[in-house]
Design an enzyme around this catalytic site. Sequence first.
Site, PDB file in Angstrom:
ATOM      1  N   ARG A  59       0.044  -1.174   8.261  1.00 14.27           N
ATOM      2  CA  ARG A  59       0.786   0.024   8.444  1.00 14.27           C
ATOM      3  C   ARG A  59       0.433   0.804   9.642  1.00 14.27           C
ATOM      4  O   ARG A  59       1.375   1.547  10.334  1.00 14.27           O
ATOM      5  CB  ARG A  59       0.359   1.025   7.148  1.00 14.27           C
ATOM      6  CG  ARG A  59       1.190   0.462   5.950  1.00 14.27           C
ATOM      7  CD  ARG A  59       0.058   0.674   4.753  1.00 14.27           C
ATOM      8  NE  ARG A  59      -0.949  -0.041   4.685  1.00 14.27           N
ATOM      9  CZ  ARG A  59      -1.089  -1.489   4.045  1.00 14.27           C
ATOM     10  NH1 ARG A  59       0.212  -1.614   3.578  1.00 14.27           N
ATOM     11  NH2 ARG A  59      -2.013  -2.093   4.410  1.00 14.27           N
ATOM     12  N   THR A  60      -0.876   1.359  10.019  1.00 14.68           N
ATOM     13  CA  THR A  60      -1.267   2.181  10.944  1.00 14.68           C
ATOM     14  C   THR A  60      -0.699   1.584  12.475  1.00 14.68           C
ATOM     15  O   THR A  60      -0.154   2.402  13.253  1.00 14.68           O
ATOM     16  CB  THR A  60      -2.755   2.477  10.830  1.00 14.68           C
ATOM     17  OG1 THR A  60      -3.161   2.778   9.757  1.00 14.68           O
ATOM     18  CG2 THR A  60      -3.227   3.315  11.789  1.00 14.68           C
TER      19      THR A  60
HETATM   20  N1   CP Z   1      -3.435   2.868   5.169  1.00 13.79           N
HETATM   21  C1   CP Z   1      -4.061   2.118   6.203  1.00 13.79           C
HETATM   22  O1   CP Z   1      -4.731   2.121   7.111  1.00 13.79           O
HETATM   23  O2   CP Z   1      -3.383   0.719   6.183  1.00 13.79           O
HETATM   24  P1   CP Z   1      -3.770  -0.326   7.390  1.00 13.79           P
HETATM   25  O3   CP Z   1      -5.045  -0.887   7.240  1.00 13.79           O
HETATM   26  O4   CP Z   1      -2.891  -1.440   7.076  1.00 13.79           O
HETATM   27  O5   CP Z   1      -3.337   0.241   8.769  1.00 13.79           O
END
Ligand code: CP
Length: 310
Positions: A59-60
């Site tokens: 996501r990030t």
């Molecule tokens: N929420 C979050 O940080 O997800 P990721 O680790 O996939 O970036």
Amino acid sequence: MNQLSVRHLTGIRGLTENDVQLIFQAAKEFKEVINRPIKKVPSLRDLTIANLFFENSTRTRLSFELAEKRLSADVVNFSAGSSSVSKGETLVDTVNNILAMKVDLVVMRHPHPGASQFLANKVDTIVVNAGDGTHEHPTQALLDAFSLQEKLGDLSNKNVAIVGDIRHSRVALSNILCLKLLGANVRVCGPKTLIPKGINSMGVDVSHNLQETLEWCDVANMLRIQLERQEKGTVPYFPSLREYAMTFGLNKDRLDKLDHEITILHPGPINRGVEITSDVADGNHSIILNQVENGVAIRMAVLYLLASKT
Ligand code: CP
């Protein structure tokens, strides 16, 4: 003040309430942009941004990259596994080499707590923390609070529970700091072993009873058990994932017992059937995908405000 009080975003610690409201105001405008047929604005057309990911992310990483592209910045991506870090190059040398290629701003995820502040002290560029070990994940906390404000309005005196592995969670620390800035009441809930001693000095309540916490709260932010951060070869923090799910997992039976509706958050990645069941994660109390959508607007706002600071 219509400028941020900080040069870098290394954590929520150090931000003022005015900074948070400035970011939310800009995010609201950028959210309108990314819902247009043409989702781009030229705001960062002259900037080059490097995304340095020394730890996995879905996501990030994608959210920052999309935010940068929606602002028309040039973007380069770096992941540690395929870089010369594996040959022994230091973090500062790596970043100084990237900056020599005329990069203007660095977004970094790193497994070590404090890595972003360390980098900000050592190199001459703007640094944005995309998660540093168990320390902070400021843009996650901003997008969580922004999503809640969209749904519930003013957060002052709203009761927000953060449930799960508080000990290993950068999301928990950044959320506590951000929600307290906005005047919310915050409670952490989980097994005694997963709640750091002394956390109540941050002005939060502590509970080990999920049902009682759900009765108290307007919002439950369900966190993942971070097995990858738990020390290998030591006594585990709880007997089994099954027992954890039975005691601290959110399911429909628990929600059905409440006399009021609550809003459910999860930062992802979700371990379905452990901290939350699928029907609840995908149900109509959940705003998990709104959080992901708002992540792009929040990151556009942060990058724009930091880059335009004179
Ligand atoms: N929420 C979050 O940080 O997800 P990721 O680790 O996939 O970036």
